[in-house]
Structures are given as C-alpha cells and as structure tokens.
Design a protein around this motif. Sequence first.
Motif, PDB file in Angstrom:
ATOM      1  N   SER A   1     142.867  16.375  67.059  1.00  0.00           N
ATOM      2  CA  SER A   1     144.073  15.728  67.613  1.00  0.00           C
ATOM      3  C   SER A   1     145.357  16.447  67.209  1.00  0.00           C
ATOM      4  N   GLY A   2     145.360  17.751  67.249  1.00  0.00           N
ATOM      5  CA  GLY A   2     146.577  18.502  66.969  1.00  0.00           C
ATOM      6  C   GLY A   2     146.910  18.664  65.503  1.00  0.00           C
ATOM      7  N   SER A   3     146.043  18.196  64.599  1.00  0.00           N
ATOM      8  CA  SER A   3     146.325  18.359  63.173  1.00  0.00           C
ATOM      9  C   SER A   3     145.250  19.234  62.539  1.00  0.00           C
ATOM     10  N   ASN A   4     145.623  19.936  61.488  1.00  0.00           N
ATOM     11  CA  ASN A   4     144.699  20.778  60.726  1.00  0.00           C
ATOM     12  C   ASN A   4     144.601  20.245  59.310  1.00  0.00           C
ATOM     13  N   ILE A   5     143.372  20.159  58.805  1.00  0.00           N
ATOM     14  CA  ILE A   5     143.128  19.784  57.417  1.00  0.00           C
ATOM     15  C   ILE A   5     142.329  20.924  56.809  1.00  0.00           C
ATOM     16  N   TYR A   6     142.708  21.354  55.610  1.00  0.00           N
ATOM     17  CA  TYR A   6     142.086  22.501  54.980  1.00  0.00           C
ATOM     18  C   TYR A   6     141.339  22.081  53.726  1.00  0.00           C
ATOM     19  N   GLY A   7     140.223  22.758  53.443  1.00  0.00           N
ATOM     20  CA  GLY A   7     139.436  22.479  52.247  1.00  0.00           C
ATOM     21  C   GLY A   7     138.388  23.556  52.040  1.00  0.00           C
ATOM     22  N   ASN A   8     137.536  23.340  51.034  1.00  0.00           N
ATOM     23  CA  ASN A   8     136.489  24.309  50.726  1.00  0.00           C
ATOM     24  C   ASN A   8     135.086  23.766  50.940  1.00  0.00           C
ATOM     25  N   GLU A   9     134.938  22.451  51.153  1.00  0.00           N
ATOM     26  CA  GLU A   9     133.618  21.870  51.365  1.00  0.00           C
ATOM     27  C   GLU A   9     133.776  20.610  52.206  1.00  0.00           C
ATOM     28  N   VAL A  10     132.992  20.503  53.297  1.00  0.00           N
ATOM     29  CA  VAL A  10     133.045  19.327  54.159  1.00  0.00           C
ATOM     30  C   VAL A  10     131.647  18.774  54.368  1.00  0.00           C
ATOM     31  N   GLU A  11     131.593  17.491  54.657  1.00  0.00           N
ATOM     32  CA  GLU A  11     130.344  16.822  54.996  1.00  0.00           C
ATOM     33  C   GLU A  11     130.517  16.202  56.374  1.00  0.00           C
ATOM     34  N   ILE A  12     129.614  16.512  57.297  1.00  0.00           N
ATOM     35  CA  ILE A  12     129.653  15.972  58.654  1.00  0.00           C
ATOM     36  C   ILE A  12     128.691  14.788  58.695  1.00  0.00           C
ATOM     37  N   LEU A  13     129.214  13.604  59.001  1.00  0.00           N
ATOM     38  CA  LEU A  13     128.421  12.386  58.958  1.00  0.00           C
ATOM     39  C   LEU A  13     127.901  12.020  60.353  1.00  0.00           C
ATOM     40  N   GLY A  14     127.079  12.866  60.926  1.00  0.00           N
ATOM     41  CA  GLY A  14     126.519  12.591  62.241  1.00  0.00           C
ATOM     42  C   GLY A  14     126.183  13.874  62.973  1.00  0.00           C
ATOM     43  N   PRO A  15     125.870  13.746  64.256  1.00  0.00           N
ATOM     44  CA  PRO A  15     125.472  14.935  65.019  1.00  0.00           C
ATOM     45  C   PRO A  15     126.632  15.910  65.208  1.00  0.00           C
ATOM     46  N   CYS A  16     126.286  17.186  65.311  1.00  0.00           N
ATOM     47  CA  CYS A  16     127.283  18.217  65.531  1.00  0.00           C
ATOM     48  C   CYS A  16     126.648  19.352  66.335  1.00  0.00           C
ATOM     49  N   LYS A  17     127.493  20.272  66.780  1.00  0.00           N
ATOM     50  CA  LYS A  17     127.036  21.397  67.588  1.00  0.00           C
ATOM     51  C   LYS A  17     127.749  22.649  67.098  1.00  0.00           C
ATOM     52  N   ILE A  18     126.990  23.746  66.907  1.00  0.00           N
ATOM     53  CA  ILE A  18     127.575  25.031  66.543  1.00  0.00           C
ATOM     54  C   ILE A  18     127.766  25.831  67.831  1.00  0.00           C
ATOM     55  N   VAL A  19     128.998  26.325  68.046  1.00  0.00           N
ATOM     56  CA  VAL A  19     129.343  27.019  69.280  1.00  0.00           C
ATOM     57  C   VAL A  19     129.741  28.456  68.958  1.00  0.00           C
ATOM     58  N   TYR A  20     129.130  29.414  69.664  1.00  0.00           N
ATOM     59  CA  TYR A  20     129.546  30.817  69.603  1.00  0.00           C
ATOM     60  C   TYR A  20     129.990  31.197  71.003  1.00  0.00           C
ATOM     61  N   ASN A  21     131.292  31.486  71.169  1.00  0.00           N
ATOM     62  CA  ASN A  21     131.831  31.811  72.477  1.00  0.00           C
ATOM     63  C   ASN A  21     132.833  32.948  72.330  1.00  0.00           C
ATOM     64  N   PRO A  22     132.353  34.208  72.309  1.00  0.00           N
ATOM     65  CA  PRO A  22     133.268  35.332  72.105  1.00  0.00           C
ATOM     66  C   PRO A  22     134.186  35.582  73.296  1.00  0.00           C
ATOM     67  N   ASP A  23     133.809  35.127  74.489  1.00  0.00           N
ATOM     68  CA  ASP A  23     134.645  35.344  75.674  1.00  0.00           C
ATOM     69  C   ASP A  23     135.820  34.380  75.754  1.00  0.00           C
ATOM     70  N   HIS A  24     135.695  33.204  75.142  1.00  0.00           N
ATOM     71  CA  HIS A  24     136.764  32.197  75.172  1.00  0.00           C
ATOM     72  C   HIS A  24     136.980  31.653  73.754  1.00  0.00           C
ATOM     73  N   PRO A  25     137.625  32.434  72.874  1.00  0.00           N
ATOM     74  CA  PRO A  25     137.842  31.965  71.502  1.00  0.00           C
ATOM     75  C   PRO A  25     138.855  30.818  71.466  1.00  0.00           C
ATOM     76  N   LEU A  26     138.885  30.122  70.341  1.00  0.00           N
ATOM     77  CA  LEU A  26     139.883  29.077  70.130  1.00  0.00           C
ATOM     78  C   LEU A  26     141.266  29.712  70.034  1.00  0.00           C
ATOM     79  N   ASP A  27     142.302  28.877  70.069  1.00  0.00           N
ATOM     80  CA  ASP A  27     143.676  29.385  69.961  1.00  0.00           C
ATOM     81  C   ASP A  27     143.904  30.167  68.666  1.00  0.00           C
ATOM     82  N   CYS A  28     143.182  29.802  67.610  1.00  0.00           N
ATOM     83  CA  CYS A  28     143.342  30.494  66.327  1.00  0.00           C
ATOM     84  C   CYS A  28     142.573  31.813  66.291  1.00  0.00           C
TER      85      CYS A  28
END
Length: 113
Positions: free
Chosen positions: A70-97
């Motif tokens: 939602s337009g905000s960035n949070i930074y850290g060194n370790e995260v826990e994802i509490l549910g399903p997730c998807k890993i995306v590799y898209n070299p043709d359409h990278p994120l804004d960063c």
Amino acid sequence: MIFFKTGKFWIIPLFNHLPQITKGTRGPKGKWRTSRTTALAKINVNRNHIGSNIKKSPQDRKPVISVKRSGSNIYGNEVEILGPCKIVYNPDHPLDCGARLWIETFSDIHFIS
C-alpha cells in the motif's frame, strides 16, 4: 456443476479461485466479491545492501529485506510470512525498485527482531 458431500461438508468446484456460477431461471443473479480486504505485499531482498554489509560492523549494517504494501516500505533482516505466498521471477517487467525476483503474498507478515 457437480456438488457432492463428504461427511458434513459440501465440496464445491472452483474456477479461478471462485465457485462456478450457472445461470438459473429463478432467484437473484449470482455474484461474488472478488476484491481482497488486504493489500498485496511484495517482499524484496536488496542485494546491494548485502554486498555493502560485508565490510561493516553489525551495528552499521543496513537492513536487507523490504516489504512493500500500500505505498509504504518496511525494512528488516528477518520476516515470517503467515500464510500462502508466491515467488515471482520476471526479468522483463521488474518492479519500480528494479527487483526482478520477489515474493508476493496477501498474508500477514511479521518482522522478527
């Protein structure tokens, strides 16, 4: 559409993560809410920070994981994802960063201190 019961539960086939709706002759028209209540989170690992942290002392190191939601960035060194997730590799359409590989999830994310 075929429904069947297993024990106390009805099994309803899904198409694109939604129940299939067949047009009926009576009653209200079927509709399903497709929007999600939580925002999509994108988790990115900053490889530049990883490289620059090698020669720094632990207190001077930059966090290497960023969570964008939602337009905000949070930074850290370790995260826990509490549910399903998807890993995306898209070299043709990278994120804004500039990230070409990231993790997407609608689940809660907790930073571990």
